[in-house]
Every structure is written in C-alpha cells, then in structure tokens.
Design a protein around this motif. Structure first.
Motif, PDB file in Angstrom:
ATOM      1  N   TYR A 195      -4.884  13.722   4.593  1.00 23.00           N
ATOM      2  CA  TYR A 195      -3.602  13.946   3.873  1.00 23.00           C
ATOM      3  C   TYR A 195      -2.779  14.853   4.566  1.00 23.00           C
ATOM      4  CZ  TYR A 195      -6.260  11.537   0.298  1.00 23.00           C
ATOM      5  OH  TYR A 195      -6.771  10.601  -0.313  1.00 23.00           O
ATOM      6  N   VAL A 218       0.206  16.948  -4.827  1.00 18.84           N
ATOM      7  CA  VAL A 218      -1.316  16.960  -5.135  1.00 18.84           C
ATOM      8  C   VAL A 218      -1.483  16.097  -6.066  1.00 18.84           C
ATOM      9  CG1 VAL A 218      -3.178  18.147  -5.895  1.00 18.84           C
ATOM     10  CG2 VAL A 218      -2.111  19.407  -4.144  1.00 18.84           C
ATOM     11  N   VAL A 221      -1.096  12.294  -4.883  1.00 15.56           N
ATOM     12  CA  VAL A 221      -2.502  12.039  -4.153  1.00 15.56           C
ATOM     13  C   VAL A 221      -3.428  11.465  -5.427  1.00 15.56           C
ATOM     14  CG1 VAL A 221      -4.221  12.467  -2.600  1.00 15.56           C
ATOM     15  CG2 VAL A 221      -1.856  13.140  -2.160  1.00 15.56           C
ATOM     16  N   ASP A 233     -13.020  13.198  -1.128  1.00 12.25           N
ATOM     17  CA  ASP A 233     -11.692  13.172  -0.842  1.00 12.25           C
ATOM     18  C   ASP A 233     -10.832  14.410  -1.634  1.00 12.25           C
ATOM     19  OD1 ASP A 233      -9.986  11.440   0.331  1.00 12.25           O
ATOM     20  OD2 ASP A 233      -9.318  10.442  -1.439  1.00 12.25           O
ATOM     21  N   VAL A 237      -8.149  16.763  -0.179  1.00 13.28           N
ATOM     22  CA  VAL A 237      -6.831  17.331  -0.562  1.00 13.28           C
ATOM     23  C   VAL A 237      -6.761  18.694  -0.706  1.00 13.28           C
ATOM     24  CG1 VAL A 237      -5.525  17.094  -2.812  1.00 13.28           C
ATOM     25  CG2 VAL A 237      -6.858  15.007  -2.016  1.00 13.28           C
TER      26      VAL A 237
END
Ligand code: KG4
Ligand code: ZN
Length: 342
Positions: A195, A218, A221, A233, A237
């Motif tokens: 990301y 954030v 996402v 994941d 992030v």
C-alpha cells in the motif's frame, strides 16, 4: 533547590523530585492504559478518579526512593494545562494541598514545556538554540527554542495530532489503545510495497502538518477489504501508515532546520518513542549533518520528571512565579506561545 513535580493531565499519574544541584532524585509513574483500553480511549471521569487514588502512594514511593524527607521539598510544580480539566484539577489540588501543609510555594507548569525541555534531562543534553519537534497525542508542532520560555512556533498540525492519527488508525485496524506502540510493532512485519498512503502537506512549502487524511486513507483501505482484513494485510497497512507518517515528520523537521539555520533537532512527546521515526531521523541527521536529541525512553511519554524539571528551571529564573495563596485554576486549553519569560 528540590522541586516536587506532579503530572496528571491525561492518563498517567507522574510524581518526581528534581534537585537543581544533583539532578533527578527519583520519579514514579502509574499508567492508566490498562483501565482505558477496554473503552478504546481515555475516559476523562475515570482518569480523574484514578489520579486521586494514585497520587499520594506515588508521592510516598518517590520520597522513599530518593531518601528525601517531605520537609526537604522547596517548591511544588504541577501541570496546569493543557489537558483534561478534571484530571488537571486533581494534580493542582494535590500540589496546592501539599504546598499549604508544608508551607511551600507552588507553580503551574505548561505540559508541553515539560515535554519540550525533557531532552535536557538526558545524559547528553542539547544546547540552546534548537528546533523541537513536539509529537504527542494532542499536539504536533515545530518550535524554535532559544532558551527556557523562549519558544517560537514554526508550524503545527491543522487537524489531527500525530499521536491521534496513530491511535485512530490503530482502532480502525482493531489494535488496542494506545495505538502508537501497537502500530509500530505490527509495521515491522509489513511489506512496504503493498500500500502507498498519502503524505499530507509534504510539499506545502510551510511547516504545517495535516494527518486526518492519512487516517481516512487507512479507513478506505480497511473498508475496501471484501472479507475481514487478514493479519498480514493489517501489518502491510500499518507499515504504509508508519512510512507515510515518518516521511512527513522527517521532511518537515529537516525543512525547519533549513529555515532557521540551526543544526540541532530535539524530539519530544509520546510519538518520539517511535522506533521507525528514530531510525529515519538518525539516518537524515547523518545525511544532512545535523544532530538529533531524544529524551530518555521513559521520559518520552507523560511523566512527573519533566514537570519537576521544567518547574525547577522556571523557578531558578523567576522565583517570584511560585505562589503561596494556594488558589488554583487549570487551563485545559493553553497555547504554548502564551508561555514566556527567559
Ligand atoms: O506525550 P504523550 O504521552 O501524551 C500526550 O501528551 O498526548 O503521547 C501519547 C501519544 C499517544 O497518541 C501514543 O499512541 C503515542 O504517543 N505513542 C507512540 C508510541 N508510544 C506512544 N506513537 C508511535 N510510536 C510509539 N512507540
Ligand atoms: Zn504529553
């Protein structure tokens, strides 16, 4: 002169004794993090009640550790603001009650002045003047510091504070409170290439910050995940968040050094404990030939030592600033720029 410091502006009760001849004699801290964790943030009423419970036992602990008697305390400094009104009132009333009982003067100290001067407690303290990056849960500011009480605001956040962005983003990722340390730990396992989050105001040509967009990025996402976000994941992030935050904080700090022509940068406030920020600042310092100073890890977040210390420095310059009328008020909102006096 021995100064007792009392910190109670948010969710840490801190008590300390600072001696202008011998340095810090002792300090003790109680963090309310475990109590507030279940609510996902600080509950002001609970914070105030807990400060009441903790302050006197911590005072006893500090006196015991230092070997000093109560009668050796020459003055009492307490955090007068900014912070939570009820929490501040507890510290102020304890300081004034002690002052009255011991017949000693009391002095209200600005919480951010405590943070700002806390690197001077370290074994290798910076000389004035320096640029200070103040990054806490409530504030993000760049200041030029020419001496005690000589603070010039160079830039600040126009919305969320850096610590607030850490805490809010951590909440979105389902991490505990406070979010800073949690995101930082998780980010270590994240892939930096998955990301790319925005670097708000990176090229704004001033020294201001903005972090609310980063928190929203954030959120976007997290929302775009079709199923529940998996652990890897989350780490990706967290890594993207930390990288964006660190890039902005380092770039603006370097710009502040360039603008002022100074070569010393001081980091203060809770986010200053962040590992990735420290690594990036150290690398920038080597590259750009400036020196960076941090408070001892234990004095990055809220503590009584920085209040005792800031109080002692003030009293050395302005003994008349301490009062004996024991009437007190607190200042939940109090701009640091209003604090003056060299
Ligand atoms: O200075 P502080 O203890 O309290 C205020 O005056 O606000 O700062 C608390 C803030 C919180 O937002 C917390 O998440 C953040 O500092 N913090 C960190 C770290 N440790 C504390 N942020 C990033 N990385 C850390 N290691
Ligand atoms: Zn603080």
């Amino acid at each position: 002169m021995i100064v007792l410091g009392v910190e109670s502006s948010c969710d840490e009760t801190g008590i300390a004794l600072y001696d202008t001849e011998r340095g810090l004699l002792a300090h003790a801290l109680h963090s309310q993090v475990a109590m507030h964790e279940q609510y996902g943030g600080v509950v002001p009423e609970l914070a105030s009640r807990d400060h009441i419970r903790r302050a006197i036992p911590l005072l006893k602990e500090v006196l015991e550790k230092s070997g000093a008697g109560r009668e050796q305390i020459d003055a009492i400094a307490y955090t007068q603001g900014p912070g939570l009104a009820g929490a501040l009132l507890v510290g102020a009333s304890i300081a004034c009650g002690l002052g009255l009982a011991l017949d000693r003067p009391v002095l209200g100290v600005h919480h951010l002045e405590g943070h700002l001067l806390s690197p001077l407690l370290a074994s290798d303290p910076p000389a004035f003047p320096f640029v200070a990056l103040l990054v806490s849960g409530g504030h993000t500011q760049l200041m030029r510091v020419d001496g005690v009480g000589r603070y010039e605001l160079l830039g600040e956040t126009v919305d969320d504070a850096a610590g607030e962005a850490f805490d809010k983003s951590a909440k979105l990722l389902g991490l505990g409170y406070p979010g800073g340390p949690a995101i930082s730990r998780l980010a270590e396992f994240g892939d930096p290439h998955v990301y790319k989050l925005p670097r708000p105001m990176l090229h704004s040509k001033d020294l201001n910050f903005s972090f609310s967009g980063l928190k929203t990025a954030v959120l976007t996402v997290v929302k775009n995940q079709v199923t529940n976000i998996c652990e890897q994941d989350k780490a990706n992030v967290a890594r993207a968040f930390v990288d964006a935050m660190v890039d902005v904080l380092v770039a603006k700090s370097v710009a502040a050094l360039k603008q002022t022509g100074l070569k010393r940068l001081v980091i203060a406030g809770g986010v200053g404990a962040n590992k990735q920020l420290r690594e990036a600042l150290d690398a920038a310092a080597t590259r750009k030939h400036f020196r960076v100073f941090y408070p001892e890890m234990e004095f990055c977040t809220d503590n009584g030592a920085m209040i005792a210390f800031a109080g002692a420095l003030r009293l050395q310059r302005h003994p008349e600033a301490a009062r004996r009328d024991y009437a007190f008020n607190v200042k939940p909102r109090w701009p640091l720029a209003e604090v003056t006096g060299a």
